[in-house]
Design a protein around this motif. Sequence first.
Motif, short mmCIF file in Angstrom:
data_model
loop_
_atom_site.label_atom_id
_atom_site.label_comp_id
_atom_site.label_asym_id
_atom_site.label_seq_id
_atom_site.Cartn_x
_atom_site.Cartn_y
_atom_site.Cartn_z
N SER A 180 1.43 5.15 0.81
CA SER A 180 0.89 6.23 1.63
C SER A 180 1.73 7.49 1.49
CB SER A 180 0.81 5.81 3.10
OG SER A 180 2.11 5.50 3.57
N ASP A 189 0.85 -1.19 0.00
CA ASP A 189 0.00 0.00 0.00
C ASP A 189 0.88 1.23 0.00
OD1 ASP A 189 -2.30 -1.53 0.18
OD2 ASP A 189 -2.32 -1.47 2.37
N ARG A 237 -9.14 -1.01 -1.91
CA ARG A 237 -7.88 -0.57 -2.50
C ARG A 237 -8.12 -0.27 -3.98
NH1 ARG A 237 -6.06 -4.55 1.23
NH2 ARG A 237 -4.15 -3.94 2.31
N GLU A 272 1.64 -0.79 -6.55
CA GLU A 272 1.08 -0.52 -5.24
C GLU A 272 -0.39 -0.09 -5.36
OE1 GLU A 272 5.00 0.80 -2.72
OE2 GLU A 272 3.68 2.38 -3.45
N TYR A 273 -1.05 -0.07 -4.23
CA TYR A 273 -2.45 0.31 -4.15
C TYR A 273 -2.62 1.48 -3.20
CZ TYR A 273 -3.66 -4.24 -6.15
OH TYR A 273 -3.79 -5.33 -6.97
N THR A 274 -3.63 2.28 -3.41
CA THR A 274 -4.06 3.24 -2.41
C THR A 274 -5.12 2.55 -1.58
OG1 THR A 274 -3.54 5.24 -3.63
CG2 THR A 274 -5.31 5.40 -2.02
N ARG A 275 -4.94 2.54 -0.27
CA ARG A 275 -5.83 1.85 0.67
C ARG A 275 -6.76 2.87 1.32
NH1 ARG A 275 -8.64 -2.03 2.78
NH2 ARG A 275 -8.07 -2.88 4.78
#
Length: 120
Positions: free
Chosen positions: A5, A3, A98, A37-40
């Motif tokens: 950030s 994730d 996500r 990656e992911y935005t959570r």
Amino acid sequence: MADNSAGQTRTNSDKQDSPAIARGKVVYDATAITATEYTRVLTGFKPRCVRWVNLTDRVEVEWFEGMADNTSLKTIADGTRTLETTNGGVTVDDKGFRVLQNATLAAILASKTCYYEAQG
């Protein structure tokens, strides 16, 4: 699943009396975005539908209960709609969702302002 950030300023407008609805804004700075990656987003519930809007570029991705993980219905600025099954999308779990930072999906990029809405 990593994730991201870094380089984000978040503003949530979740109402305490409506735990099955979450809305907010994520502002990305010029920090490099990693495509894997992911935005959570933590909502406190498992969403049944998610709407993510990159307002800067007018790109929207939507996910509805029953769709596969990491897929989305994508709408771009000219109105073209596609079902994204290879470039990523939204994945939900019991605590939120996500969104993949894949550049081809273009829902999350550096120096962009995004809004989200999730309903449980």
